[in-house]
Enzyme design. Structure first.
Site, PDB file in Angstrom:
ATOM      1  N   LYS A 117      10.860  -5.112  -3.044  1.00 33.19           N
ATOM      2  CA  LYS A 117      10.120  -4.395  -1.990  1.00 33.19           C
ATOM      3  C   LYS A 117      10.907  -4.272  -0.686  1.00 33.19           C
ATOM      4  CE  LYS A 117       6.932  -4.255  -5.031  1.00 33.19           C
ATOM      5  NZ  LYS A 117       7.146  -3.257  -6.060  1.00 33.19           N
TER       6      LYS A 117
ATOM      7  N   GLY B 162      -0.680  -7.772  -5.087  1.00 33.79           N
ATOM      8  CA  GLY B 162      -1.388  -8.801  -4.317  1.00 33.79           C
ATOM      9  C   GLY B 162      -0.883 -10.228  -4.460  1.00 33.79           C
TER      10      GLY B 162
ATOM     11  N   GLU C 195       4.754  -7.990   7.665  1.00 34.70           N
ATOM     12  CA  GLU C 195       4.363  -6.694   8.220  1.00 34.70           C
ATOM     13  C   GLU C 195       3.171  -6.871   9.144  1.00 34.70           C
ATOM     14  OE1 GLU C 195       3.370  -4.148   4.917  1.00 34.70           O
ATOM     15  OE2 GLU C 195       5.471  -3.617   4.565  1.00 34.70           O
ATOM     16  N   LYS C 196       3.022  -5.975  10.070  1.00 36.95           N
ATOM     17  CA  LYS C 196       1.774  -5.855  10.825  1.00 36.95           C
ATOM     18  C   LYS C 196       0.661  -5.589   9.804  1.00 36.95           C
ATOM     19  CE  LYS C 196      -0.654  -5.174  14.652  1.00 36.95           C
ATOM     20  NZ  LYS C 196      -0.884  -6.336  15.527  1.00 36.95           N
TER      21      LYS C 196
ATOM     22  N   LYS D  87      -7.864  -1.147  -9.785  1.00 34.06           N
ATOM     23  CA  LYS D  87      -8.539   0.099  -9.451  1.00 34.06           C
ATOM     24  C   LYS D  87      -9.692   0.337 -10.411  1.00 34.06           C
ATOM     25  CE  LYS D  87      -4.166   1.972  -7.846  1.00 34.06           C
ATOM     26  NZ  LYS D  87      -2.928   2.658  -8.288  1.00 34.06           N
TER      27      LYS D  87
ATOM     28  N   GLU E  23       2.944   5.210  -3.212  1.00 39.92           N
ATOM     29  CA  GLU E  23       1.689   4.669  -2.676  1.00 39.92           C
ATOM     30  C   GLU E  23       1.796   4.519  -1.161  1.00 39.92           C
ATOM     31  OE1 GLU E  23       0.371   1.715  -6.360  1.00 39.92           O
ATOM     32  OE2 GLU E  23       0.957   0.848  -4.448  1.00 39.92           O
TER      33      GLU E  23
ATOM     34  N   GLU F  39       4.532   1.224  -1.797  1.00 38.56           N
ATOM     35  CA  GLU F  39       5.325   0.951  -3.000  1.00 38.56           C
ATOM     36  C   GLU F  39       5.561   2.267  -3.723  1.00 38.56           C
ATOM     37  OE1 GLU F  39       3.337  -1.868  -5.610  1.00 38.56           O
ATOM     38  OE2 GLU F  39       3.103  -3.288  -3.966  1.00 38.56           O
TER      39      GLU F  39
ATOM     40  N   ASN G 234       5.699   3.605  -7.692  1.00 35.08           N
ATOM     41  CA  ASN G 234       5.497   3.273  -9.100  1.00 35.08           C
ATOM     42  C   ASN G 234       6.364   4.198  -9.934  1.00 35.08           C
ATOM     43  OD1 ASN G 234       3.495   1.340  -8.495  1.00 35.08           O
ATOM     44  ND2 ASN G 234       2.012   2.979  -8.250  1.00 35.08           N
TER      45      ASN G 234
ATOM     46  N   ARG H 244       6.520   4.948 -13.022  1.00 33.88           N
ATOM     47  CA  ARG H 244       5.931   5.076 -14.364  1.00 33.88           C
ATOM     48  C   ARG H 244       4.823   6.125 -14.324  1.00 33.88           C
ATOM     49  NH1 ARG H 244       3.288   0.594 -11.905  1.00 33.88           N
ATOM     50  NH2 ARG H 244       1.088   1.068 -11.633  1.00 33.88           N
TER      51      ARG H 244
HETATM   52  C1  MV4 Z   1      -1.048  -4.215   3.105  1.00 39.08           C
HETATM   53  C2  MV4 Z   1      -2.381  -4.209   3.588  1.00 39.08           C
HETATM   54  C3  MV4 Z   1      -2.551  -4.174   4.954  1.00 39.08           C
HETATM   55  N1  MV4 Z   1      -1.484  -4.197   5.788  1.00 39.08           N
HETATM   56  N2  MV4 Z   1      -0.026  -4.207   3.973  1.00 39.08           N
HETATM   57  C4  MV4 Z   1      -2.154  -4.743  -1.543  1.00 39.08           C
HETATM   58  C5  MV4 Z   1      -1.260  -4.726  -2.725  1.00 39.08           C
HETATM   59  C6  MV4 Z   1       0.098  -4.465  -2.231  1.00 39.08           C
HETATM   60  N3  MV4 Z   1       0.664  -3.373  -2.934  1.00 39.08           N
HETATM   61  C7  MV4 Z   1      -0.036  -4.154  -0.787  1.00 39.08           C
HETATM   62  N4  MV4 Z   1      -1.396  -4.373  -0.406  1.00 39.08           N
HETATM   63  C8  MV4 Z   1      -1.785  -4.292   0.889  1.00 39.08           C
HETATM   64  N5  MV4 Z   1      -0.777  -4.244   1.797  1.00 39.08           N
HETATM   65  C9  MV4 Z   1      -0.252  -4.215   5.275  1.00 39.08           C
HETATM   66  N6  MV4 Z   1       0.794  -4.238   6.118  1.00 39.08           N
HETATM   67  C10 MV4 Z   1      -3.415  -4.230   2.681  1.00 39.08           C
HETATM   68  C11 MV4 Z   1      -3.132  -4.296   1.311  1.00 39.08           C
HETATM   69  C12 MV4 Z   1      -4.283  -4.344   0.449  1.00 39.08           C
HETATM   70  C13 MV4 Z   1      -4.613  -3.264  -0.364  1.00 39.08           C
HETATM   71  C14 MV4 Z   1      -3.855  -2.109  -0.430  1.00 39.08           C
HETATM   72  C15 MV4 Z   1      -4.204  -1.076  -1.244  1.00 39.08           C
HETATM   73  C16 MV4 Z   1      -5.344  -1.166  -2.018  1.00 39.08           C
HETATM   74  C17 MV4 Z   1      -6.112  -2.294  -2.001  1.00 39.08           C
HETATM   75  C18 MV4 Z   1      -5.765  -3.361  -1.180  1.00 39.08           C
HETATM   76  C19 MV4 Z   1      -6.542  -4.498  -1.165  1.00 39.08           C
HETATM   77  C20 MV4 Z   1      -6.198  -5.547  -0.359  1.00 39.08           C
HETATM   78  C21 MV4 Z   1      -5.051  -5.470   0.443  1.00 39.08           C
END
Ligand code: MV4
Length: 445
Positions: free
Chosen positions: A116, A165, A200-201, A237, A275, A288, A290, A292
């Site tokens: 990442k 996560g 990250e913030k 999801k 994403e 991110e 993906n 695929r």
């Molecule tokens: C975050 C965020 C808030 N702020 N990054 C969740 C999985 C991973 N791919 C990144 N994720 C998140 N990153 C920052 N800086 C909140 C999440 C997040 C989330 C993101 C997309 C869909 C569902 C989520 C559920 C919890 C947290």
């Protein structure tokens, strides 16, 4: 064009790939574990090879057995589906070394998005917006403290090898930082054998909006608009839709261009997804990529009229794409039907489907590998079907989905159908008023 494709997967996605291969005149080889001997992907493929015991490591994740199956059957390409080996760079490499075309990205493309921090650095160079943060690995707790002070709490700690996560923590103040840093690092080390962390913030109450892209071997990249995947539970999801109810033409233009820049930055070839997190002010940040085909690709297919599996196969075979971007003029929603009990914390409910009636009718597509008498094995994920409703407006798509869900009969196992029925009637959902936190407060009645 390929003569014979081996599908290194199971369930609905294996069937999905077989269907497109049939339409393209390409022969198919199914591989299956002993738990899947009565599966539809085995019955519908032209040939099938048993590759081992139910556990992933003995079958769908066992690279030597899958390569052997491709060699025995003379398959000239492998489609990995999603999950299992779809984003495994060494599998992509071994396919190439064995003279079998991997229908997906090269090992280099997979690796550059799998880490990442590397991915984020690549995005910054390409001019794609990212969440402000440490801009690299955190050396230790002291560095974490100083970066957090600089960007301001709340912050989020993330694992560079992460995704979905794991190894992730929200921290609201310095007093919580040490505990969160140590536990996230340990969790990442155990899960990924890589405990590298970055910061990250924290983006509060974001939406998860992703852009479907396609890139070919000639450097052409296009986007097929967005999917809103904010309706998630514990990073799983449950509902996806296109277009996003939060989207505007201006935001789509900006996110589409950013997604194309992201894909072009790694010379991406295949179908893929960028994403983004989108905050309430419609600021968006790369999260991110993906590399695929995804579970939710069907909603994009329904609003753009593209067969994304066909596009993926054509790109792998060296055909150019048109390079035109697509904006939907229809609305599609997908509900994932899992064998889980929504009244009991979504506990898995494997077992035999005794009675089954799948919905249909105008505007309904069901992608599923199950049938009456099918036994859902306990070893794999619990998704047994996807219903996709398509209509001219979001409201009509929701109404069509509700109608289809209410026709659906599955007996013998618990399913997420009751959850989706209640969601489709929820006022906030119907108003398009939701973020990734929506399901935290959603209660089944
Ligand atoms: C975050 C965020 C808030 N702020 N990054 C969740 C999985 C991973 N791919 C990144 N994720 C998140 N990153 C920052 N800086 C909140 C999440 C997040 C989330 C993101 C997309 C869909 C569902 C989520 C559920 C919890 C947290």
């Amino acid at each position: 064009m390929f003569k014979k494709i081996l599908i290194a997967n199971r369930g609905e996605i294996a069937l999905r790939v077989i269907r497109t291969c049939r339409e393209m005149g390409i022969k198919t080889v199914a591989v299956y574990s002993t738990a899947d001997k009565d599966s539809l992907h085995v019955k519908f493929a032209d040939e099938a090879v048993c590759i081992g015991k139910p556990q992933g490591a003995d079958s769908y994740l066992n690279i030597p057995r899958i390569i052997a199956a491709a060699e025995i059957t003379n398959a000239d390409a492998i489609h990995p589906g999603y999950g299992f080996l779809a984003e495994n760079a060494s599998f992509s490499q071994i396919c190439a070394d064995s003279g079998i075309k991997f229908i997906g990205p090269t090992p280099h493309m997979i690796n550059s998005m799998g880490d990442k921090i590397t991915a984020k650095e690549t995005m910054i160079k390409a001019g794609v917006p990212v969440v402000p943060g440490s801009g690299g690995l955190l050396r230790d707790l002291d560095e974490a403290k100083s970066v957090a002070k600089e960007i301001g709490y709340p912050i989020m700690l993330k694992a560079t090898a992460g995704g979905g996560g794991k190894g992730m923590r929200v921290v609201h103040g310095e007093d919580e930082l040490e505990k969160a840093f140590n536990s996230a690092k340990a969790e990442a080390g155990a899960a990924f054998k890589n405990d590298g962390m970055y910061m990250e913030k924290f983006v509060e109450e974001p939406r998860h909006i992703e852009i479907q892209i396609a890139g070919d071997q000639f450097g052409t990249v296009c986007h097929l608009s967005e999917r809103d995947c904010s309706i998630q539970r514990r990073h799983q999801k449950l509902v996806e839709e296109s277009p996003s109810p939060f989207m505007t033409p201006e935001l789509r233009e900006k996110m589409g261009e950013a997604a194309k820049k992201a894909a072009a930055a790694i010379n991406y070839e295949s179908v893929g997804t960028i994403e983004f997190l989108v905050d309430k002010h419609r600021n968006f940040y790369f999260m991110e990529m993906n590399t695929r085909i995804q579970v939710e690709h069907c909603v994009t297919e329904e609003v753009t009229n593209f067969d994304l599996i066909k596009e993926q196969i054509l790109i792998a075979a060296g055909r150019p794409i048109s390079g035109r971007d697509y904006t939907p003029d229809m609305h599609a929603i997908e509900c994932r039907i899992n064998a889980e009990d929504p009244y009991n914390d979504f506990r898995p409910s494997p077992g035999k489907i005794t009675v089954l009636h799948q919905p249909g009718g105008h505007g309904i597509r069901v992608d599923s590998h199950v049938y009456a008498g099918y036994v859902i094995p306990p070893y794999y994920d619990s998704m047994i079907a996807k219903i996709i409703a398509v209509a001219r407006t979001r409201e009509e798509a929701i109404n069509t989905m509700y109608r289809a869900l209410s026709e659906y009969v599955i007996e013998g196992v618990k399913t997420t159908i009751p959850f989706h029925l209640q969601l489709m009637q929820n006022e906030d959902f119907r108003a398009g008023n939701f973020t990734t936190k929506f399901l935290e407060s959603f209660k089944m009645v």
